[in-house]
Motif scaffolding. Structure first.
Motif, PDB file in Angstrom:
ATOM      1  N   ARG A 289       0.855  -1.234   0.271  1.00 15.73           N
ATOM      2  CA  ARG A 289       0.499  -0.075   0.425  1.00 15.73           C
ATOM      3  C   ARG A 289       1.026   1.263   0.076  1.00 15.73           C
ATOM      4  NH1 ARG A 289      -3.599  -3.291   3.358  1.00 15.73           N
ATOM      5  NH2 ARG A 289      -2.505  -2.218   4.668  1.00 15.73           N
ATOM      6  N   ILE A 290       1.798   1.038   0.626  1.00 14.38           N
ATOM      7  CA  ILE A 290       2.718   2.411   0.723  1.00 14.38           C
ATOM      8  C   ILE A 290       3.512   2.274  -0.845  1.00 14.38           C
ATOM      9  CG2 ILE A 290       5.057   3.114   1.959  1.00 14.38           C
ATOM     10  CD1 ILE A 290       4.360   1.755   4.545  1.00 14.38           C
ATOM     11  N   ALA A 291       3.815   1.523  -1.099  1.00 16.13           N
ATOM     12  CA  ALA A 291       4.461   1.506  -2.534  1.00 16.13           C
ATOM     13  C   ALA A 291       3.658   2.034  -3.435  1.00 16.13           C
ATOM     14  CB  ALA A 291       5.139   0.689  -2.914  1.00 16.13           C
ATOM     15  N   GLU A 292       2.271   1.350  -3.829  1.00 13.51           N
ATOM     16  CA  GLU A 292       1.545   2.258  -4.335  1.00 13.51           C
ATOM     17  C   GLU A 292       0.984   3.910  -4.232  1.00 13.51           C
ATOM     18  OE1 GLU A 292      -1.318   2.064  -7.357  1.00 13.51           O
ATOM     19  OE2 GLU A 292       0.331   1.105  -7.181  1.00 13.51           O
ATOM     20  N   LYS A 293       1.136   4.065  -2.926  1.00 12.28           N
ATOM     21  CA  LYS A 293       0.949   5.710  -2.898  1.00 12.28           C
ATOM     22  C   LYS A 293       2.801   6.219  -3.649  1.00 12.28           C
ATOM     23  CE  LYS A 293      -1.719   5.188   1.820  1.00 12.28           C
ATOM     24  NZ  LYS A 293      -2.146   5.237   2.687  1.00 12.28           N
ATOM     25  N   ILE A 294       3.771   5.939  -3.519  1.00 11.27           N
ATOM     26  CA  ILE A 294       4.279   6.531  -3.890  1.00 11.27           C
ATOM     27  C   ILE A 294       4.830   6.713  -5.490  1.00 11.27           C
ATOM     28  CG2 ILE A 294       7.105   6.082  -3.931  1.00 11.27           C
ATOM     29  CD1 ILE A 294       6.919   5.767  -1.250  1.00 11.27           C
ATOM     30  N   ILE A 295       4.462   5.516  -5.768  1.00 11.52           N
ATOM     31  CA  ILE A 295       4.195   5.603  -7.173  1.00 11.52           C
ATOM     32  C   ILE A 295       3.281   6.057  -7.878  1.00 11.52           C
ATOM     33  CG2 ILE A 295       3.538   3.833  -9.191  1.00 11.52           C
ATOM     34  CD1 ILE A 295       4.863   1.693  -7.563  1.00 11.52           C
ATOM     35  N   GLN A 296       2.499   6.443  -6.896  1.00  7.58           N
ATOM     36  CA  GLN A 296       0.734   7.325  -7.570  1.00  7.58           C
ATOM     37  C   GLN A 296       1.972   9.382  -7.229  1.00  7.58           C
ATOM     38  OE1 GLN A 296      -1.764   7.184  -9.102  1.00  7.58           O
ATOM     39  NE2 GLN A 296      -1.280   4.650  -9.254  1.00  7.58           N
ATOM     40  N   SER A 297       2.560   9.002  -5.778  1.00  4.97           N
ATOM     41  CA  SER A 297       3.230  10.813  -5.766  1.00  4.97           C
ATOM     42  C   SER A 297       3.424  11.394  -7.082  1.00  4.97           C
ATOM     43  CB  SER A 297       3.439  10.542  -5.163  1.00  4.97           C
ATOM     44  OG  SER A 297       4.442   9.809  -4.815  1.00  4.97           O
ATOM     45  N   GLU A 298       3.552  12.715  -6.991  1.00  2.00           N
ATOM     46  CA  GLU A 298       4.068  13.210  -8.073  1.00  2.00           C
ATOM     47  C   GLU A 298       5.490  13.526  -7.575  1.00  2.00           C
ATOM     48  OE1 GLU A 298       4.344  17.948  -9.565  1.00  2.00           O
ATOM     49  OE2 GLU A 298       2.517  17.395  -8.276  1.00  2.00           O
TER      50      GLU A 298
END
Length: 383
Positions: A289-298
């Motif tokens: 979940r944390i990795a997905e948030k990072i991937i989605q972040s600018e």
């Protein structure tokens, strides 16, 4: 390339666990990742990812025994490369400014080769750690719901803010001179909240203060709360965020929580990262979940004029590790946290008891040492 420094104010909160597993999760998503162990002198990240005992790393690069390209090693995991810290250097505090800058320049040269650069930093608030954390506006602070971890996590972020402030005002400016004058009274400095200090600096140095406020707006560190046992523990993350907003004028992004699980010990003994050992575990799913948030972040960057390689080699006394170990200064921070609401009355009482115990123990050790010295002197030894 998004640089992600991973830090903590206190050791033992799972910083290396997060760094290693996050790198692998990003690699599984098709992202090119370079994972670097910067906990020099206490390097163990290779154990977490099951990498063979490294013969070359950051230490051999800085001593001139290896080229930077030669210390980048492939791993058993898709898209993940690794640089060991090794133990050539006793710790980050021993790095000279020139060595720190050489590392930073080498990191920046990887821009075209990797999507993410994850820096597993040592625990504490040494200047090099603070400067490495400020390589990016998007560093991650890992903490735990215990009182001491909360205290040190908040303390780390406060030190980062002071370091950024100190590096923004140029030497010789009115703002710099005012900050220098504050160093003479470290106790008052500790109790001076950032918003109030900015008000004062605005009168002393409007131009420098405007630049500092701009950089505060660019700075978006992220929080991961690890080792929680109960959903109520997650409330601590919100308390830390509120304290940072009110007393540091800092917006802290909440990246996620990770539950405590003995599975990580089993994975470590097997020399496998948790998300490889058991990807469907609670920890594994939290990492994804944390990795997905990072991937989605600018990917964010500071303004072009903020060059950390030009950072001063001096800073507030507040940012020294020695200050963290001083009883009086620790108590000042506890008072501050009590005022912000980050500590409840019960937690404050617990912390006070712990501090009193530490102080008594140190006094006893000191008395024992004095006794031994007197005995040695009485026997004719030079002491």
């Amino acid at each position: 390339m998004q640089i992600i420094p991973v830090a903590s104010g206190k050791g033992g909160v799972g910083k290396s666990l997060l760094s290693a597993n996050l790198a692998i999760a990003l690699g599984q998503a098709g992202k090119k990742v370079l994972l670097i162990d910067l906990d020099l002198g206490a390097s163990n990240l290779h154990l977490v990812i099951g990498h063979p005992n490294p013969k070359a790393g950051v230490g051999t690069f800085l001593t001139g025994e290896s080229k930077f390209e030669d210390i980048i090693c492939p791993t058993d995991y898709d898209n993940v490369s690794f640089i060991a810290g090794d133990s050539e250097i006793p710790g980050l505090t021993s790095l000279k400014v020139s060595q720190k800058n050489e590392l930073i320049k080498s990191f920046n040269k990887q821009e075209s080769k990797f999507d993410y650069l994850i820096l597993d930093l040592g625990a504490g608030t040494h200047l090099t750690i603070l400067d490495m954390f400020l390589l990016s506006p998007q560093g991650i602070v890992v903490t735990a719901p215990t009182v001491t971890a909360t205290l040190n996590g908040y303390l780390f972020l406060k030190n980062v803010m002071f370091r950024m402030m100190y590096n923004t005002f140029k030497k010789g400016s009115a703002g710099y001179k005012y900050l220098e004058s504050l160093k003479k009274d470290s106790l008052s400095l500790q109790r001076l909240y950032i918003p109030k200090l900015v008000e004062i600096l605005e009168k002393e140095d409007p131009e420098g203060t405007a630049l500092f406020k701009k950089r505060i707006n660019e700075f978006h560190p992220r929080l991961v709360l690890n080792m929680i046992d109960d959903p109520k523990d997650a409330d601590r993350a919100q308390r830390i965020r509120r304290s940072c907003q009110q007393y540091l004028d800092l917006d802290l992004d909440h990246l996620g929580v990770i539950y405590r699980d003995t599975l990580q010990d089993k994975a470590l003994s097997s020399r496998l990262p948790v998300i490889v050992y058991k990807p469907q575990s609670i920890i594994g799913q939290a990492i994804y979940r944390i990795a997905e948030k990072i991937i989605q972040s600018e990917t964010l960057k500071f303004d072009d004029n903020y060059d950390i390689t030009q950072a001063s080699d001096t800073s507030f006394e507040i940012a020294t590790e020695e200050a963290n170990d001083d009883f009086g200064q620790k108590m000042a921070y506890i008072e501050e946290l009590a005022g912000t609401g980050a500590l409840t009355a019960g937690e404050l009482a617990e912390t006070l008891k712990q501090q009193q115990y530490e102080l008594t123990r140190l006094k006893n050790e000191n008395n024992l040492l004095k006794k031994k010295l007197l005995e040695a002197a009485a026997k004719g030894f030079k002491v």
